[in-house]
Structure formats: structure tokens, C-alpha cells
Design an enzyme around this catalytic site. Structure first.
Site, PDB file in Angstrom:
ATOM      1  N   CYS A   4      34.544  69.643 -20.558  1.00  0.00           N
ATOM      2  CA  CYS A   4      33.306  69.992 -21.277  1.00  0.00           C
ATOM      3  C   CYS A   4      33.424  69.559 -22.742  1.00  0.00           C
ATOM      4  CB  CYS A   4      33.083  71.501 -21.163  1.00  0.00           C
ATOM      5  SG  CYS A   4      31.783  72.144 -22.213  1.00  0.00           S
ATOM      6  N   CYS A   7      32.689  72.263 -25.269  1.00  0.00           N
ATOM      7  CA  CYS A   7      33.808  73.215 -25.295  1.00  0.00           C
ATOM      8  C   CYS A   7      34.937  72.683 -26.176  1.00  0.00           C
ATOM      9  CB  CYS A   7      34.338  73.476 -23.881  1.00  0.00           C
ATOM     10  SG  CYS A   7      33.140  74.253 -22.772  1.00  0.00           S
TER      11      CYS A   7
END
Length: 79
Positions: A4, A7
Site C-alpha cells: 500500500c 501506508c
């Protein structure tokens, strides 16, 4: 999630906050790809999702790669 990009973008911010707010804040990172139980428990629909708990009760949440200022503002608003 390890794949991600948002993230990965927010990870250094969380690390910095973890040291700056060590007396008030405990940061626990969960890989949503591997922990279905917590994802379901906290209703995580997108990553990253920051769930702020106070004594085990959710008090707020932020979704996406939010800025350090947004997180600090939210943490500071919680008594």
C-alpha cells in the site's frame, strides 16, 4: 499493507509521532492483508485507516495518508 503506497507514505509520520508522543500515544500497526479479524472488528474499509482508541473505545478515525498536523490536531483534541 506492505504493498500500500499511502501506508508507506504515512509510516514515517507515525514513527515520528510515536517518539514525540510516547507518554500519551501507543501506535500499533496492523497489516490489513493478514489480520482479517481486526479489519472486521474495527470496520476497516480502506488502507490506511487510523483508529484512535481511548481505553479500548474508539473515539475517532482517519482514512488515507493524512498529514502529521491532522493527526496531531486529532490527538490533541482527545482528553
Amino acid at each position: 499493507s506492505d504493498s500500500c503506497i499511502p501506508c508507506k507514505k504515512i509510516a514515517p509520520v507515525l514513527s515520528k509521532l510515536e517518539s514525540e508522543y510516547a507518554d500519551r500515544l501507543k501506535i500499533v500497526k496492523v497489516n490489513a492483508a493478514f489480520d482479517d479479524e481486526l479489519v472486521e472488528k474495527y470496520g476497516v474499509e480502506a488502507t490506511p485507516t487510523l483508529v484512535l482508541l481511548n481505553k479500548g473505545t474508539e473515539v475517532s478515525r482517519l482514512k488515507g495518508a493524512v498529514s502529521k498536523d491532522e493527526i496531531v490536531s486529532l490527538v490533541d483534541s482527545i482528553k
